[in-house]
Design a protein around this motif. Structure first.
Motif, PDB file in Angstrom:
ATOM      1  N   VAL A 213      43.688  54.564  35.181  1.00  0.00           N
ATOM      2  CA  VAL A 213      42.480  53.767  34.956  1.00  0.00           C
ATOM      3  C   VAL A 213      42.749  52.290  35.254  1.00  0.00           C
ATOM      4  N   THR A 214      43.877  51.775  34.754  1.00  0.00           N
ATOM      5  CA  THR A 214      44.229  50.370  35.001  1.00  0.00           C
ATOM      6  C   THR A 214      44.423  50.102  36.491  1.00  0.00           C
ATOM      7  N   GLY A 215      45.042  51.029  37.196  1.00  0.00           N
ATOM      8  CA  GLY A 215      45.219  50.856  38.636  1.00  0.00           C
ATOM      9  C   GLY A 215      43.889  50.765  39.371  1.00  0.00           C
ATOM     10  N   LEU A 216      42.917  51.577  38.965  1.00  0.00           N
ATOM     11  CA  LEU A 216      41.586  51.533  39.565  1.00  0.00           C
ATOM     12  C   LEU A 216      40.883  50.218  39.231  1.00  0.00           C
ATOM     13  N   VAL A 217      41.062  49.754  37.987  1.00  0.00           N
ATOM     14  CA  VAL A 217      40.494  48.460  37.587  1.00  0.00           C
ATOM     15  C   VAL A 217      41.072  47.335  38.435  1.00  0.00           C
ATOM     16  N   ASP A 218      42.382  47.337  38.624  1.00  0.00           N
ATOM     17  CA  ASP A 218      43.025  46.253  39.371  1.00  0.00           C
ATOM     18  C   ASP A 218      42.510  46.184  40.811  1.00  0.00           C
ATOM     19  N   GLU A 219      42.298  47.345  41.439  1.00  0.00           N
ATOM     20  CA  GLU A 219      41.742  47.330  42.795  1.00  0.00           C
ATOM     21  C   GLU A 219      40.333  46.746  42.792  1.00  0.00           C
ATOM     22  N   GLY A 220      39.523  47.130  41.815  1.00  0.00           N
ATOM     23  CA  GLY A 220      38.168  46.601  41.720  1.00  0.00           C
ATOM     24  C   GLY A 220      38.156  45.095  41.520  1.00  0.00           C
ATOM     25  N   LYS A 221      39.049  44.600  40.670  1.00  0.00           N
ATOM     26  CA  LYS A 221      39.135  43.148  40.453  1.00  0.00           C
ATOM     27  C   LYS A 221      39.515  42.418  41.736  1.00  0.00           C
ATOM     28  N   ALA A 222      40.400  42.999  42.528  1.00  0.00           N
ATOM     29  CA  ALA A 222      40.802  42.365  43.785  1.00  0.00           C
ATOM     30  C   ALA A 222      39.629  42.286  44.759  1.00  0.00           C
ATOM     31  N   VAL A 223      38.792  43.329  44.781  1.00  0.00           N
ATOM     32  CA  VAL A 223      37.610  43.328  45.654  1.00  0.00           C
ATOM     33  C   VAL A 223      36.611  42.277  45.186  1.00  0.00           C
ATOM     34  N   VAL A 224      36.446  42.143  43.875  1.00  0.00           N
ATOM     35  CA  VAL A 224      35.547  41.130  43.318  1.00  0.00           C
ATOM     36  C   VAL A 224      36.027  39.725  43.684  1.00  0.00           C
ATOM     37  N   ALA A 225      37.322  39.488  43.530  1.00  0.00           N
ATOM     38  CA  ALA A 225      37.880  38.167  43.836  1.00  0.00           C
ATOM     39  C   ALA A 225      37.675  37.809  45.302  1.00  0.00           C
ATOM     40  N   ALA A 226      37.808  38.820  46.185  1.00  0.00           N
ATOM     41  CA  ALA A 226      37.640  38.556  47.613  1.00  0.00           C
ATOM     42  C   ALA A 226      36.213  38.164  47.957  1.00  0.00           C
ATOM     43  N   GLN A 227      35.260  38.565  47.124  1.00  0.00           N
ATOM     44  CA  GLN A 227      33.853  38.213  47.357  1.00  0.00           C
ATOM     45  C   GLN A 227      33.456  36.906  46.687  1.00  0.00           C
ATOM     46  N   GLY A 273      31.896  52.913  46.749  1.00  0.00           N
ATOM     47  CA  GLY A 273      31.380  51.553  46.918  1.00  0.00           C
ATOM     48  C   GLY A 273      32.479  50.518  46.837  1.00  0.00           C
ATOM     49  N   VAL A 274      33.405  50.684  45.886  1.00  0.00           N
ATOM     50  CA  VAL A 274      34.541  49.763  45.775  1.00  0.00           C
ATOM     51  C   VAL A 274      35.356  49.798  47.066  1.00  0.00           C
ATOM     52  N   ALA A 275      35.620  51.009  47.574  1.00  0.00           N
ATOM     53  CA  ALA A 275      36.412  51.141  48.797  1.00  0.00           C
ATOM     54  C   ALA A 275      35.684  50.533  49.992  1.00  0.00           C
ATOM     55  N   ARG A 276      34.361  50.702  50.063  1.00  0.00           N
ATOM     56  CA  ARG A 276      33.598  50.153  51.189  1.00  0.00           C
ATOM     57  C   ARG A 276      33.652  48.628  51.203  1.00  0.00           C
ATOM     58  N   PHE A 277      33.438  48.008  50.034  1.00  0.00           N
ATOM     59  CA  PHE A 277      33.524  46.551  49.966  1.00  0.00           C
ATOM     60  C   PHE A 277      34.962  46.084  50.211  1.00  0.00           C
ATOM     61  N   GLY A 278      35.933  46.909  49.781  1.00  0.00           N
ATOM     62  CA  GLY A 278      37.324  46.563  50.047  1.00  0.00           C
ATOM     63  C   GLY A 278      37.608  46.504  51.539  1.00  0.00           C
ATOM     64  N   ARG A 279      37.113  47.486  52.278  1.00  0.00           N
ATOM     65  CA  ARG A 279      37.315  47.485  53.733  1.00  0.00           C
ATOM     66  C   ARG A 279      36.644  46.269  54.367  1.00  0.00           C
ATOM     67  N   HIS A 281      36.201  43.393  53.142  1.00  0.00           N
ATOM     68  CA  HIS A 281      36.857  42.136  52.802  1.00  0.00           C
ATOM     69  C   HIS A 281      38.376  42.198  52.960  1.00  0.00           C
ATOM     70  N   GLY A 282      38.865  43.261  53.578  1.00  0.00           N
ATOM     71  CA  GLY A 282      40.289  43.355  53.854  1.00  0.00           C
ATOM     72  C   GLY A 282      41.164  43.574  52.633  1.00  0.00           C
ATOM     73  N   VAL A 283      40.627  44.253  51.610  1.00  0.00           N
ATOM     74  CA  VAL A 283      41.379  44.515  50.387  1.00  0.00           C
ATOM     75  C   VAL A 283      41.716  46.013  50.316  1.00  0.00           C
ATOM     76  N   PRO A 284      42.999  46.392  50.263  1.00  0.00           N
ATOM     77  CA  PRO A 284      43.359  47.811  50.172  1.00  0.00           C
ATOM     78  C   PRO A 284      42.888  48.415  48.840  1.00  0.00           C
ATOM     79  N   THR A 285      42.339  49.617  48.896  1.00  0.00           N
ATOM     80  CA  THR A 285      41.890  50.312  47.677  1.00  0.00           C
ATOM     81  C   THR A 285      42.321  51.779  47.731  1.00  0.00           C
ATOM     82  N   PRO A 286      43.628  52.054  47.839  1.00  0.00           N
ATOM     83  CA  PRO A 286      44.073  53.448  48.014  1.00  0.00           C
ATOM     84  C   PRO A 286      43.720  54.361  46.842  1.00  0.00           C
ATOM     85  N   LEU A 287      43.774  53.848  45.608  1.00  0.00           N
ATOM     86  CA  LEU A 287      43.447  54.707  44.464  1.00  0.00           C
ATOM     87  C   LEU A 287      41.976  55.083  44.466  1.00  0.00           C
ATOM     88  N   ASN A 288      41.106  54.130  44.753  1.00  0.00           N
ATOM     89  CA  ASN A 288      39.682  54.440  44.804  1.00  0.00           C
ATOM     90  C   ASN A 288      39.356  55.402  45.941  1.00  0.00           C
TER      91      ASN A 288
END
Length: 302
Positions: A213-227, A273-279, A281-288
């Motif tokens: 769960v924490t790993g998924l949260v961390d990826e989401g936070k990185a996508v948010v920061a990139a936006q 959706g997290v993975a799409r926004f990650g792509r 903005h160039g943010v890896p989201t392998p767990l999502n």
């Protein structure tokens, strides 16, 4: 005021029944048994609150009168056909999404001119036609949807109506932070519960799952920061709060309910959706991406 709830499932019913205590409320839903029960006996909530709302429900969108507000509460994959059918009722009104995930407001904006970005935490489940179990109380946040915004005065008016009805709601100028906070919360917990068949609290009390769960949260936070979006609260704290026995320990998230019913899930609008926004903005989201693949594989097994 006259309000139409589009999609009167669990969350839609929470809004419709409570708002009907003070306002004229219509509901559009395709479940004929549910609509019939609502019209005959009222829309009943039990659990966290006991309410019976006198709601005018219909399966025929052409019956809807002009409404000042719409509240879309369908599953994300049903947004397009639902708002397309109902758009005529909001020629002079504003339409708000209280749905899970990201991308719903963009679809709504293709059909109406004034759109409100919404995020809500109350949750429940349908027990039988016309009767919804209210499992979790919570706050709602509304704000103008930037490309096609409803006037701030209208956002505030809807927020005040929801608050008067017993659903605490805040109007803000930028609702992206609250929306992404809930998206990260849902994307980190709902599919893990759906894949393991565990309630929210039982997921959180197992250390290996809590680390996932924490790993998924961390990826989401990185996508948010990139936006350049600022979260209004830490999803990790929200997850731990919801795991308390008095909050949502035993709550089956909507995705688990969908899996148990062998219904299509909203995975494309959550982790997808997290993975799409990650792509974008160039943010890896392998767990999502992994979780999305697993849930879609589960759906394919049916």
């Amino acid at each position: 005021m006259r309000i139409c709830v589009i999609g009167c499932g669990a969350v839609g019913s929470l809004f419709a029944a409570n708002l009907a205590q003070q306002e004229e409320v219509w509901a559009y839903d395709l479940d004929e048994d549910h609509v019939l029960a609502i019209n005959e006996h009222g829309l009943r909530l039990s659990g966290a609150g006991d309410v019976v709302g006198r709601v005018r429900a219909t399966t025929d969108a052409s019956e809807l009168p002009p409404c000042e507000f719409g509240i879309v509460a369908t599953k994300s994959m049903h947004t397009e056909p639902a708002i397309a059918a109902c758009a005529h009722a909001f020629a002079d009104g504003s339409v708000c999404s209280v749905q899970n995930g990201v991308g719903n407001e963009e679809v709504i904006a293709e059909h109406v001119e004034r759109v409100i970005r919404g995020t809500t935490f109350p949750a429940g489940r349908i027990l039988e036609p016309g009767h919804v179990q209210w499992d979790v109380k919570g706050d709602t946040t509304l704000g103008p949807f930037e490309p096609k915004p409803a006037p701030m005065a209208e956002v505030e008016r809807l927020a005040e109506a929801c608050t008067r009805a017993g659903l605490p709601t805040t109007a803000v100028a930028d609702a992206r932070g609250p929306q992404w906070r809930k998206l990260i919360f849902n994307a980190a917990t709902n599919p893990v519960g759906a894949l393991t068949r565990l309630t929210h609290g039982r997921v959180c009390e197992r250390p290996p799952l809590r680390r996932l769960v924490t790993g998924l949260v961390d990826e989401g936070k990185a996508v948010v920061a990139a936006q350049g979006i600022e979260l209004d609260a830490d999803p990790e704290e929200l997850i731990d709060h919801a795991a308390k026995p008095e909050v949502a320990y035993d709550h089956k998230a909507s995705m688990l309910q969908d899996v148990e019913g062998r219904r299509q899930t909203e995975i494309d609008y959550l982790n997808g959706g997290v993975a799409r926004f990650g792509r974008e903005h160039g943010v890896p989201t392998p767990l999502n991406e992994m979780i999305t693949a697993l849930v879609k594989g589960l759906e394919a097994s049916w």
